[in-house]
Scaffold this active site. Structure first.
Site, PDB file in Angstrom:
ATOM      1  N   TYR A 120     -13.279  -4.350  10.067  1.00 51.67           N
ATOM      2  CA  TYR A 120     -11.937  -3.763  10.052  1.00 51.67           C
ATOM      3  C   TYR A 120     -11.316  -3.830  11.440  1.00 51.67           C
ATOM      4  CZ  TYR A 120      -8.385  -0.043   9.760  1.00 51.67           C
ATOM      5  OH  TYR A 120      -7.215   0.698   9.820  1.00 51.67           O
TER       6      TYR A 120
ATOM      7  N   ASN B 164       1.713  -2.453   5.395  1.00 52.02           N
ATOM      8  CA  ASN B 164       0.921  -1.240   5.599  1.00 52.02           C
ATOM      9  C   ASN B 164      -0.472  -1.320   4.983  1.00 52.02           C
ATOM     10  OD1 ASN B 164       0.547   1.862   5.893  1.00 52.02           O
ATOM     11  ND2 ASN B 164       0.350   1.501   3.690  1.00 52.02           N
TER      12      ASN B 164
ATOM     13  N   GLY C 260       0.824  -1.194   0.000  1.00 54.63           N
ATOM     14  CA  GLY C 260       0.000   0.000   0.000  1.00 54.63           C
ATOM     15  C   GLY C 260       0.863   1.251   0.000  1.00 54.63           C
TER      16      GLY C 260
ATOM     17  N   ALA D 112     -12.093  -5.797  13.918  1.00 57.54           N
ATOM     18  CA  ALA D 112     -11.839  -7.195  14.286  1.00 57.54           C
ATOM     19  C   ALA D 112     -10.581  -7.719  13.603  1.00 57.54           C
ATOM     20  CB  ALA D 112     -13.045  -8.051  13.912  1.00 57.54           C
TER      21      ALA D 112
END
Length: 262
Positions: free
Chosen positions: A154, A86, A18, A156
């Site tokens: 997200y 990332n 990312g 979790a």
């Protein structure tokens, strides 16, 4: 002792997933500025390419994408010294658990948890064989401060990533590989700026009011502002440097004081 920032990562090969936008882009630049050879990966090429970066187009939410990245790195560079996992994000709708489908859960877990797990599995063996390497997982304060209305899967997934990162560090630290977690709060990326603009237009408020409404939704940020991508990048830059050689297995929160508990 003088710290030679421009050369402290000289000769190191680093991957930032990312790495074309936001904090990932800032991290990649920070590592390149410190002398590392930097590889970045994302589904789409960066809007403003940096000639110092080697870009690999891949969808890491899919096993084939992860394997493509690992194969290209090991074929072209022969090794990887620093892995910054990332990649992450949430595209699920608001509305809590009832608004979520199985596909929402699966896609979020693939991107935020299983992608780094697969990439670690592909690139860790050569680190262990050489007795050195650094892996950093970029998690989120939502692992401890979840927002159920809009980012339940997200949060979790990031909680799972923090737990996995700690477990992995215990396994590979004796083999010379350091594993760390960085958990940012709200970061003012270009995407965040666009989100603030959308909220301001929708509510008929100013940008400042929209930004404050987001901070209020987080329970407040004691420092009164979100982080800048460069601030997260500086933390990562330190953690992968020789100056942090005794750090492993720890989670570093960078949130301006958002999380209200110890």
């Amino acid at each position: 002792m003088n710290r030679q920032f421009e050369t402290e990562l000289q000769g190191k090969i680093a991957l930032v997933t990312g790495g074309t936008k936001g904090a990932g882009q800032a991290i990649a630049k920070r590592l390149a500025d410190a002398g590392a050879t930097v590889i970045i990966t994302a589904r789409n090429a960066p809007d403003s390419p940096d000639e110092r970066m080697h870009f690999i187009a891949a969808d890491l939410s899919q096993p084939a994408g992860t394997q493509k990245v690992a194969d290209e790195i090991l074929t072209r560079f022969g090794r990887l010294d620093i892995l910054i996992n990332n990649l992450g994000g949430s595209e699920t709708p608001g509305g809590g658990f009832a608004a979520l489908t199985n596909a929402d859960w699966e896609q979020t877990l693939q991107t935020n948890l299983l992608a780094p797990v697969r990439l670690d599995s592909a690139l860790l063996p050569q680190m262990v064989a050489r007795g050195e390497g650094i892996i950093i997982h970029i998690a989120s304060i939502q692992a401890r401060l979840p927002l159920f209305d809009s980012t339940l899967p997200y949060a979790a997934a990031k909680a799972g990533l923090v737990n996995y990162s700690k477990s992995l560090s215990n396994e590979v630290a004796p083999k010379g590989v350091r594993v760390l977690t960085v958990s940012p709060g709200w970061i003012m990326t270009d995407a965040s700026e666009r989100m603030v603009d959308r909220i301001a237009k929708s509510a008929g408020s100013s940008v400042e009011q929209a930004r404050q409404s987001i901070m209020d939704g987080l329970g407040g940020i004691p420092m009164g502002r979100p982080a800048q991508p460069q601030e997260v990048a500086e933390l990562v830059g330190y953690l992968v440097s020789p100056w942090a050689a005794y750090l492993t297995g720890a989670e570093f929160t960078i949130d301006g004081g958002t999380v209200p508990t110890i």
